[in-house]
Each structure stands twice: as structure tokens, then as C-alpha cells.
Write a protein that holds these residues in place. Sequence first.
Motif, PDB file in Angstrom:
ATOM      1  N   GLY A  60     -34.415 -49.363 -15.706  1.00  0.00           N
ATOM      2  CA  GLY A  60     -32.975 -49.133 -15.692  1.00  0.00           C
ATOM      3  C   GLY A  60     -32.606 -48.037 -14.697  1.00  0.00           C
ATOM      4  O   GLY A  60     -31.574 -48.106 -14.028  1.00  0.00           O
ATOM      5  N   THR A  61     -33.458 -47.035 -14.609  1.00  0.00           N
ATOM      6  CA  THR A  61     -33.232 -45.950 -13.649  1.00  0.00           C
ATOM      7  C   THR A  61     -33.237 -46.486 -12.224  1.00  0.00           C
ATOM      8  O   THR A  61     -32.369 -46.143 -11.418  1.00  0.00           O
ATOM      9  CB  THR A  61     -34.336 -44.874 -13.805  1.00  0.00           C
ATOM     10  N   SER A  88     -30.903 -40.182 -16.873  1.00  0.00           N
ATOM     11  CA  SER A  88     -31.115 -41.137 -15.789  1.00  0.00           C
ATOM     12  C   SER A  88     -29.893 -41.384 -14.906  1.00  0.00           C
ATOM     13  O   SER A  88     -30.002 -41.499 -13.678  1.00  0.00           O
ATOM     14  CB  SER A  88     -31.571 -42.431 -16.441  1.00  0.00           C
ATOM     15  N   ASP A 170     -23.162 -48.623 -16.023  1.00  0.00           N
ATOM     16  CA  ASP A 170     -24.443 -48.321 -16.660  1.00  0.00           C
ATOM     17  C   ASP A 170     -24.407 -49.009 -18.024  1.00  0.00           C
ATOM     18  O   ASP A 170     -23.898 -48.467 -19.008  1.00  0.00           O
ATOM     19  CB  ASP A 170     -24.660 -46.811 -16.807  1.00  0.00           C
ATOM     20  N   CYS A 172     -27.083 -50.026 -19.638  1.00  0.00           N
ATOM     21  CA  CYS A 172     -28.456 -49.968 -20.163  1.00  0.00           C
ATOM     22  C   CYS A 172     -28.515 -50.057 -21.686  1.00  0.00           C
ATOM     23  O   CYS A 172     -29.494 -50.521 -22.249  1.00  0.00           O
ATOM     24  CB  CYS A 172     -29.146 -48.699 -19.684  1.00  0.00           C
ATOM     25  N   GLN A 173     -27.441 -49.595 -22.367  1.00  0.00           N
ATOM     26  CA  GLN A 173     -27.442 -49.640 -23.834  1.00  0.00           C
ATOM     27  C   GLN A 173     -26.554 -50.767 -24.355  1.00  0.00           C
ATOM     28  O   GLN A 173     -26.267 -50.809 -25.548  1.00  0.00           O
ATOM     29  CB  GLN A 173     -26.941 -48.296 -24.397  1.00  0.00           C
ATOM     30  N   SER A 194     -31.388 -51.803 -18.682  1.00  0.00           N
ATOM     31  CA  SER A 194     -32.758 -51.340 -18.886  1.00  0.00           C
ATOM     32  C   SER A 194     -33.430 -52.212 -19.935  1.00  0.00           C
ATOM     33  O   SER A 194     -32.800 -52.603 -20.919  1.00  0.00           O
ATOM     34  CB  SER A 194     -32.740 -49.893 -19.390  1.00  0.00           C
ATOM     35  N   LYS A 199     -34.636 -50.555 -26.240  1.00  0.00           N
ATOM     36  CA  LYS A 199     -33.283 -51.090 -26.023  1.00  0.00           C
ATOM     37  C   LYS A 199     -33.083 -52.374 -26.840  1.00  0.00           C
ATOM     38  O   LYS A 199     -34.052 -52.958 -27.331  1.00  0.00           O
ATOM     39  CB  LYS A 199     -33.050 -51.362 -24.527  1.00  0.00           C
TER      40      LYS A 199
HETATM   41  C1  LIG Z   1     -32.245 -46.236 -21.029  1.00  0.00           C
HETATM   42  C2  LIG Z   1     -31.143 -45.794 -20.179  1.00  0.00           C
HETATM   43  C3  LIG Z   1     -31.265 -45.653 -18.792  1.00  0.00           C
HETATM   44  C4  LIG Z   1     -32.563 -45.754 -18.053  1.00  0.00           C
HETATM   45  O1  LIG Z   1     -33.362 -46.811 -18.304  1.00  0.00           O
HETATM   46  P1  LIG Z   1     -34.943 -46.761 -18.019  1.00  0.00           P
HETATM   47  O2  LIG Z   1     -35.310 -48.199 -18.097  1.00  0.00           O
HETATM   48  O3  LIG Z   1     -35.557 -45.936 -19.090  1.00  0.00           O
HETATM   49  O4  LIG Z   1     -35.163 -46.208 -16.677  1.00  0.00           O
HETATM   50  C5  LIG Z   1     -30.138 -45.304 -18.060  1.00  0.00           C
HETATM   51  N1  LIG Z   1     -28.964 -45.089 -18.642  1.00  0.00           N
HETATM   52  C6  LIG Z   1     -28.805 -45.186 -19.975  1.00  0.00           C
HETATM   53  C7  LIG Z   1     -27.451 -44.936 -20.564  1.00  0.00           C
HETATM   54  C8  LIG Z   1     -29.885 -45.527 -20.787  1.00  0.00           C
HETATM   55  O5  LIG Z   1     -29.721 -45.602 -22.102  1.00  0.00           O
END
Ligand SMILES: *Cc1c(COP(=O)(O)O)cnc(C)c1O
Length: 388
Positions: A60-61, A88, A170, A172-173, A194, A199
Motif C-alpha cells: 500500500g505504501t 505511510s 488512500d 488502504c482501509q 493495501s 486489512k
Molecule cells: C495499511 C495502510 C497503508 C500502507 O499499507 P502497507 O501495505 O502496509 O504499505 C497506508 N495507508 C493506510 C491508511 C493504511 O491503513
Amino acid sequence: MEVPLLDLKRRYDLIKGEIDKAIENVLNSQHFILGEEVRQLESEISDYCNTEYAIAVASGTDALLLSLRNLGVGIGDFVITTPFTFFSTAGAIHNVGATPIFVDIKPDTFNIDPEKIKELLEGKTFHIARLRVNLSKVKAIIPIHLYGQMADMDSIVEIAKEYNLNVIEDACQAIGAEYKDKKAGSIGALGCFSFFPTKNLGAYGDGGIITTAREELAVELKKMRIHGSEKDYHHLSVGYNSRLDTLQAAILLAQLPYLDDWNKKRKENAALYSDILKDIDEIDCPYAAGECTHIFHQYTIRVKNNKREELMNFLSEKGIGSKIYYPLPLHLQECFISLGYKKGDLPLSEEAADEVLSLPIFPELTEEEIEYVCDSIKTFFGNKIANS
Ligand SMILES: *Cc1c(COP(=O)(O)O)cnc(C)c1O
């Protein structure tokens, strides 16, 4: 009774047959890098998120980092985001040579406050007076859909249009979350996801993906993840090594058909918690905005009156896992001291960091376990009242 914050083993036990088969297929193919499963995952995720393209990357990063590069954000530029997120988001901004501008959140959803973005861009905030922010160099906004609920995207998109800024979600969540029937990752120029194991859709290692509707961005990203090359060993630009392993893609593909059910189960768990906990004055249950489908990556309460640490310890003694996401907002992190922020600059993020507590919410929790967690919380506050 023991109730862990998260127990991934329960999920594996339920779908072991499918996962093991998926892994075995990759082992038999011996095609470990950008194999057929990666292409298939990209196709299924772009369908799932209602976007034209999805480009799988190493995390995700990296999704955030490559997205910023993809939109031409670099040295000397500024990017607007919130300090109340996983590190991140800001780390990626820093690592492309740009500077994060932190603006405060809305206290109910914990997401970025569009009004505050507007005030910033109108030059009305402390950032301009004190932090050497150059408004003509602001290139993008990264809203974070924190805990599984999307930010106020209509307002953010409107502001971005007015000031000619790109929006990178973003998400990711928030895989599967919706805002007015639009899926997370389908609104901004790019959406970042991510597949970190914890997750809502998790790999068995690191992984991530970027969604977009724009072909030219997708084409560039596909090159960028393999050192900027289209044809082997011929490099038009300098990229990265950021690919998703075929094994991880296969593991994710095996789980994707279950994602909506799992997200639904999280929502039901959240509803049960909120129903039992709503009458306790000293905590606030999560707020779900009407226009959003919250997928509860975390179920995060606020604990008032400085009782959080005590409550955490009490729950821990009862065998219950809980965690603080996140205890120190990013504008106050050691590594960003040179940016010039100080305590009190972003009071709502600071207050959230002092009060939030996430409780177990994973889909495989039983009703008895949730009731046990709630009973324990009630006992804690009941005792407090009796003692005082
Ligand atoms: C998990 C997460 C990331 C980064 O994901 P990774 O796969 O661990 O690099 C970035 N932003 C948010 C809000 C996250 O929860």
C-alpha cells in the motif's frame, strides 16, 4: 474467555482448501513474478472497484509512492493530507521529495475536513503564516478513508477542481466501502489499496494495488513498477521494483469472493457493539455518515475523561485485545519536527489520538465474544460509578 483483537487463523481454517490449492497452482506453474494470477487479480479488482484499470504493486505504501510519482509530484511540491492516519501516507509524500501539509479532521468521522482544506487554500491558516507553505506548489490532496469509512468526497473533488489539484484516495482501509454508490478508489485520479495481512482483504505478506480510470496513468504505472521499462532492459524512465508476487495474487483471488460477506459481517458486529454500548456516557460509538457504506476495518470508540489507558488495561486483564490507532498524530512525529508544527495546531486530531480505542471487529467473531467485550466495558464503567 479470550477475545483477540484479530485472529487470522480462524479465517484460514475456514478456507484452507481453497488457499492451499491456489498456492499449489502457483508452485506448479513456477511463474512467481507477474504471473497469470496477477493479471486476473487486476481484472477482478478493477471490476470490483468500478474502475477501468488496476495495477498491482508491492505494498500500500508503494501504491501511494508510485501514485504521487505518476502524477508528477516531486521535489519542492506540497501535498495536503491529515495527520490522523497510518504513517505511510505522509512517508510516501516525503519520499518523493514533497512536503505534507497537515490539515485537521472532522471529529465525527475522523476523516479530513474539506472546510479546513478550503481555508488553507484561501491562505487563511497558520500553515501560510508560519510553515513556509507555498500555495502555488500544492499539487494534490490525499484523503484517507480511515477505519473503513470514506471521506467527504464530493466536497474534496469540488475543491480539487477549483484549485486544479489531483486527488489520490488512500483507500488502504476501505476496500468495498462506498460513498453515494461510488466505490472507494473510483473517485480520485488514483486509488491506493493495501493487502497487508490485517486489512479487510489481506495477503500472506505485503501487497497493494492502484486503481484508475485513466489509461495513460495505468500505462505509466505498469512501467514504473518494473524499473520504467516496457521492453526488457530498455528504460525510458527510472522506476522501481514494486511488483505483487504471483503467490500473493493467488491467495487474494481465493479470498475476493468472500470479501462482501466479510464486510457485511463486520457491519453486523459493529451494529451489535453500538447497540449495547450506546448508553455508556463515557464512550462515543463510531458514527457512520448517511452517504457512506462503512466497512469497519476498525471499530473505534472514543473514551472520554482520560479513562482510555485504564480501560485498555482492564480489558487486557479480561483477555480482550484492543489497540490505539493512532496514538501520535503525524504533525507531532519526531521525523517531522523540522516542518514546524507544534502541539495545539491541529486540536481535533490531537484529541482523537488521546481518546480512540479500537475493539475486536473481525468477521469471524461470535456474538458471545462481542457480548463479553461489551459486558466487560460495562463492568469497568459500572465499577467507576460505584466507586465515586
Ligand atoms: C495499511 C495502510 C497503508 C500502507 O499499507 P502497507 O501495505 O502496509 O504499505 C497506508 N495507508 C493506510 C491508511 C493504511 O491503513
